[in-house]
Write an enzyme that holds these catalytic residues in place. Structure first.
Site, PDB file in Angstrom:
ATOM      1  CD  GLU A 131      -2.900  -0.672   2.554  1.00 35.10           C
ATOM      2  OE1 GLU A 131      -2.807   0.432   3.158  1.00 35.10           O
ATOM      3  OE2 GLU A 131      -3.641  -1.586   2.935  1.00 35.10           O
ATOM      4  CD  GLU A 144     -12.184   1.855   0.291  1.00 30.98           C
ATOM      5  OE1 GLU A 144     -12.711   0.857   0.824  1.00 30.98           O
ATOM      6  OE2 GLU A 144     -10.945   2.022   0.218  1.00 30.98           O
ATOM      7  CE  LYS A 182     -10.539   2.629   4.882  1.00 29.13           C
ATOM      8  NZ  LYS A 182      -9.129   2.497   4.433  1.00 29.13           N
ATOM      9  CD  GLU A 197      -7.692   5.720   7.040  1.00 29.06           C
ATOM     10  OE1 GLU A 197      -8.109   4.712   6.431  1.00 29.06           O
ATOM     11  OE2 GLU A 197      -6.477   5.920   7.247  1.00 29.06           O
TER      12      GLU A 197
END
Length: 385
Positions: A266, A320, A323, A329
């Site tokens: 990541e 997203e 999250k 995030e």
């Protein structure tokens, strides 16, 4: 040498050469997270990835709809065995076999599942029980793959966070934390035996966010800067990403695994954040991800490992919206929830951004031109394309 002994020798050489599973055939991959209720369907994601020419992805589970949608796509996938499953899988090989038969085997060979990530960021965390069951779980998964004849096709690995290191500056000084080493070294020994690489989640963004006063933003985002000099190795680093990768190599070397490859599982940069999240904006996200893409596509190594091309999975495909945690995030996506690009780094979205005309708009323009042209001729035929 007799024919039979020569044949056995060839088999031995072939088994050694083919032992290592290459779950990541390229250098630029992406993490396909789905903690959201507004992102495109898996079928649309396949279309998006093909248009972007991305052939390697990671998902954090083994979702049935995703694995079915990717069948025949040619895209190589690493699936995730979630942290919540580790205790059960560690109990015995039969548990791992049941999981693989339910979540992996039915989709082969149409869906190119090339790896299973056992857990995510376990070591270095606070759950000691999970740390204790990580290795048995990984061993059981591998044993089950062997029994199914899949061990040479599917890699077993486990990604780690930077929290497993005691320090990482300069890169040559990096070592594993003492409390982590009791779990890390046996795990690395096992991965060394089966030919798996070391996966690290490396985020210059997080380092900069936590210490913006002492970290040069240009150094963190691949822009022109003075860089740092590692006195021990006499190597110069002009970006933090390379330094993080080489820090992992240094830690592995000190732990006794100098030949193990490092892959970045990541990395990314948030395009939005809270007031206390320094550097989280569209400009920096675009700069980091655009420069990172250029760097990875060159297939170059790092200062410490110049002959090993760096491989990385970008986090993440989409923003997203579900999250938890700080605003950052929910804003790591290269693409927005509707499939349009979050910012320009060379990709085309499913839906056009305001700055770029869509294929639909282009077709509509041609249709209008043909319609007008045919009307002038008194004809309504052959207008559609």
């Amino acid at each position: 040498m007799t024919f039979s002994s020569f044949f056995l020798w060839l088999l031995l050489i072939f088994s050694v050469i083919s032992f290592h599973v290459n779950a990541f055939s390229g250098t630029y991959g992406i993490n396909y997270g789905r903690i959201a209720d507004n992102i495109p369907s898996p079928e649309s994601v396949v279309t998006l990835l093909k248009a972007a020419k991305i052939k390697n992805i990671r998902i954090y589970d083994a979702n049935q709809a995703v694995l079915k949608a990717f069948s025949g796509s040619g895209i190589e996938i690493i699936v995730g065995l979630g942290n919540e499953n580790l205790k059960d899988i560690s109990v015995g090989e039969d548990r791992a076999m049941n999981w693989i038969k339910a979540n992996v085997d039915p989709y082969l060979p149409g869906t190119k599942i090339r790896g299973i990530a056992v857990g995510n960021e376990i070591l270095g965390g606070t759950d000691l029980e999970l740390s204790e069951v990580l290795l048995p779980a990984a061993k059981n998964v591998y044993s089950a793959l062997e029994r199914l004849g899949l061990a040479k096709l599917i890699e077993v690995s486990s990604p780690h966070s930077e929290a497993v290191f005691a320090n990482s500056f300069p890169p040559s000084a990096c070592v594993f934390r003492e409390d982590v080493s009791q779990f890390m070294k046996p795990l690395l020994q096992f991965f060394s035996q089966i030919g798996s690489p070391f996966y690290i989640n490396a985020y210059p963004f997080l380092a900069y966010k936590n210490d913006p006063e002492h970290i040069d933003l240009n150094y963190a985002t691949f822009k022109s800067n003075r860089g740092i000099h590692d006195a021990k190795t006499n190597l110069h680093y002009d970006n933090m990403f390379d330094a993080m990768v080489d820090a992992a190599y240094a830690a592995l070397e000190k732990a006794g695994f100098p030949k193990m490859d490092v892959i970045v599982s990541e990395t990314g940069w948030a395009s939005r954040g809270d007031e206390n999240e320094a550097g989280a904006d569209v400009k920096n996200a675009k700069t980091y991800n655009k420069n990172l893409r250029k760097r990875l596509l060159k297939k170059k190594g790092t200062p410490y490992r110049p002959k090993k091309p760096v491989k990385a999975y970008i986090f993440a495909l989409f923003n997203e919206n579900l999250k938890p945690g700080p605003t950052s995030e929910r804003n790591f996506g290269l693409f927005k929830a509707d499939g349009s690009i979050a910012y320009e780094i060379g990709f085309t979205g499913l839906v056009p951004s305001a700055a770029s005309p869509s294929l639909h708009s282009f077709k509509h323009w041609i249709w209008s031109w043909r319609l007008a042209n045919n009307l002038c001729r008194g004809s309504f035929t052959n207008v559609l394309i």
